[in-house]
Write a protein that holds these residues in place. Sequence first.
Motif, mmCIF file in Angstrom:
data_model
loop_
_atom_site.group_PDB
_atom_site.id
_atom_site.type_symbol
_atom_site.label_atom_id
_atom_site.label_comp_id
_atom_site.label_asym_id
_atom_site.label_seq_id
_atom_site.Cartn_x
_atom_site.Cartn_y
_atom_site.Cartn_z
ATOM 1 N N ILE A 36 41.912 27.888 40.119
ATOM 2 C CA ILE A 36 42.832 28.277 39.049
ATOM 3 C C ILE A 36 42.066 29.109 38.029
ATOM 4 N N TYR A 37 42.647 30.243 37.637
ATOM 5 C CA TYR A 37 42.044 31.132 36.653
ATOM 6 C C TYR A 37 43.009 31.317 35.494
ATOM 7 N N LEU A 38 42.484 31.233 34.274
ATOM 8 C CA LEU A 38 43.269 31.486 33.069
ATOM 9 C C LEU A 38 42.582 32.592 32.283
ATOM 10 N N VAL A 39 43.359 33.509 31.761
ATOM 11 C CA VAL A 39 42.848 34.575 30.912
ATOM 12 C C VAL A 39 43.603 34.478 29.591
ATOM 13 N N GLU A 48 37.529 34.365 30.596
ATOM 14 C CA GLU A 48 38.117 33.801 31.808
ATOM 15 C C GLU A 48 37.755 32.325 31.877
ATOM 16 N N ILE A 49 38.721 31.503 32.223
ATOM 17 C CA ILE A 49 38.499 30.073 32.404
ATOM 18 C C ILE A 49 38.874 29.747 33.837
ATOM 19 N N MET A 50 37.989 29.044 34.540
ATOM 20 C CA MET A 50 38.231 28.738 35.945
ATOM 21 C C MET A 50 38.021 27.250 36.183
ATOM 22 N N THR A 51 38.821 26.692 37.068
ATOM 23 C CA THR A 51 38.632 25.321 37.525
ATOM 24 C C THR A 51 39.178 25.212 38.937
ATOM 25 N N GLN A 69 47.412 33.754 30.650
ATOM 26 C CA GLN A 69 47.928 34.201 31.934
ATOM 27 C C GLN A 69 47.239 33.324 32.970
ATOM 28 N N ALA A 70 47.987 32.705 33.855
ATOM 29 C CA ALA A 70 47.432 31.787 34.845
ATOM 30 C C ALA A 70 47.756 32.263 36.251
ATOM 31 N N ILE A 71 46.798 32.082 37.148
ATOM 32 C CA ILE A 71 46.984 32.414 38.555
ATOM 33 C C ILE A 71 46.056 31.516 39.365
ATOM 34 N N ALA A 72 46.452 31.225 40.586
ATOM 35 C CA ALA A 72 45.617 30.421 41.476
ATOM 36 C C ALA A 72 45.400 31.191 42.777
ATOM 37 N N PHE A 73 44.233 30.971 43.365
ATOM 38 C CA PHE A 73 43.879 31.596 44.628
ATOM 39 C C PHE A 73 43.451 30.521 45.613
ATOM 40 N N ASP A 74 43.673 30.809 46.885
ATOM 41 C CA ASP A 74 43.297 29.913 47.964
ATOM 42 C C ASP A 74 41.778 29.792 48.082
ATOM 43 N N GLN A 75 41.066 30.805 47.583
ATOM 44 C CA GLN A 75 39.604 30.825 47.599
ATOM 45 C C GLN A 75 39.116 31.409 46.285
ATOM 46 N N ARG A 76 37.811 31.319 46.020
ATOM 47 C CA ARG A 76 37.279 31.921 44.791
ATOM 48 C C ARG A 76 37.595 33.406 44.779
ATOM 49 N N TYR A 77 37.821 33.939 43.583
ATOM 50 C CA TYR A 77 38.233 35.332 43.446
ATOM 51 C C TYR A 77 37.448 35.971 42.305
ATOM 52 N N SER A 78 36.867 37.139 42.528
ATOM 53 C CA SER A 78 36.140 37.867 41.489
ATOM 54 C C SER A 78 37.032 38.962 40.926
ATOM 55 N N PHE A 79 37.046 39.070 39.602
ATOM 56 C CA PHE A 79 37.841 40.094 38.935
ATOM 57 C C PHE A 79 37.279 40.319 37.548
ATOM 58 N N ALA A 88 47.653 42.688 38.956
ATOM 59 C CA ALA A 88 48.855 43.456 39.283
ATOM 60 C C ALA A 88 49.290 43.302 40.743
ATOM 61 N N PRO A 89 48.366 43.324 41.712
ATOM 62 C CA PRO A 89 48.816 43.174 43.108
ATOM 63 C C PRO A 89 49.403 41.793 43.407
ATOM 64 N N TYR A 90 49.180 40.840 42.509
ATOM 65 C CA TYR A 90 49.629 39.459 42.738
ATOM 66 C C TYR A 90 50.592 38.994 41.639
ATOM 67 N N SER A 91 51.310 39.938 41.054
ATOM 68 C CA SER A 91 52.155 39.645 39.887
ATOM 69 C C SER A 91 53.176 38.535 40.134
ATOM 70 N N SER A 92 53.601 38.360 41.362
ATOM 71 C CA SER A 92 54.575 37.292 41.633
ATOM 72 C C SER A 92 53.950 35.901 41.511
ATOM 73 N N HIS A 93 52.633 35.833 41.470
ATOM 74 C CA HIS A 93 51.929 34.553 41.347
ATOM 75 C C HIS A 93 51.471 34.270 39.910
ATOM 76 N N VAL A 94 51.527 35.278 39.038
ATOM 77 C CA VAL A 94 51.038 35.125 37.665
ATOM 78 C C VAL A 94 52.082 34.427 36.813
ATOM 79 N N LYS A 95 51.631 33.434 36.044
ATOM 80 C CA LYS A 95 52.516 32.719 35.123
ATOM 81 C C LYS A 95 51.892 32.762 33.732
ATOM 82 N N THR A 96 52.740 32.750 32.722
ATOM 83 C CA THR A 96 52.282 32.670 31.338
ATOM 84 C C THR A 96 52.531 31.261 30.847
#
Length: 119
Positions: A36-39, A48-51, A69-79, A88-96
């Motif tokens: 889970i990543y929070l910006v 960036e906050i990650m857990t 802004q919160a998003i989760a990935f199936d694996q670690r993600y660098s950005f 932007a490519p994952y906007s359907s997964h981003v929540k506020t």
Amino acid sequence: VGPGNASTPIVVTVSNQTGTLNGTVSVNGTPGRRWIYLVPASPSITPEIMTASSSSGSYQMTLAPGTYQAIAFDQRYSFDPRDPNAFAPYSSHVKTVEVHAGDKAVLDLDAVTQAELKP
């Protein structure tokens, strides 16, 4: 700022006010261990906050009050958390989510799968 240069004031706010955020992360309805990543929406010392969620998909975080802004990935993600288009490519997964001091916010996330990752 070097000698003789103009500067803008730096404002530092220190507070012991926090709130919690918890929820479940899943992929296609199946909870599991995800990242889970929070910006923060406002400038922060931590851009960036990650857990990681538990194997049951649950997570809990203690956060400073604010909007994230919160998003989760199936694996670690660098950005780059300062890039406003990083998700932007994952906007359907981003929540506020908004966290208030002393409150418990709940946010369930559907993680971006490895198959959805864009090269």
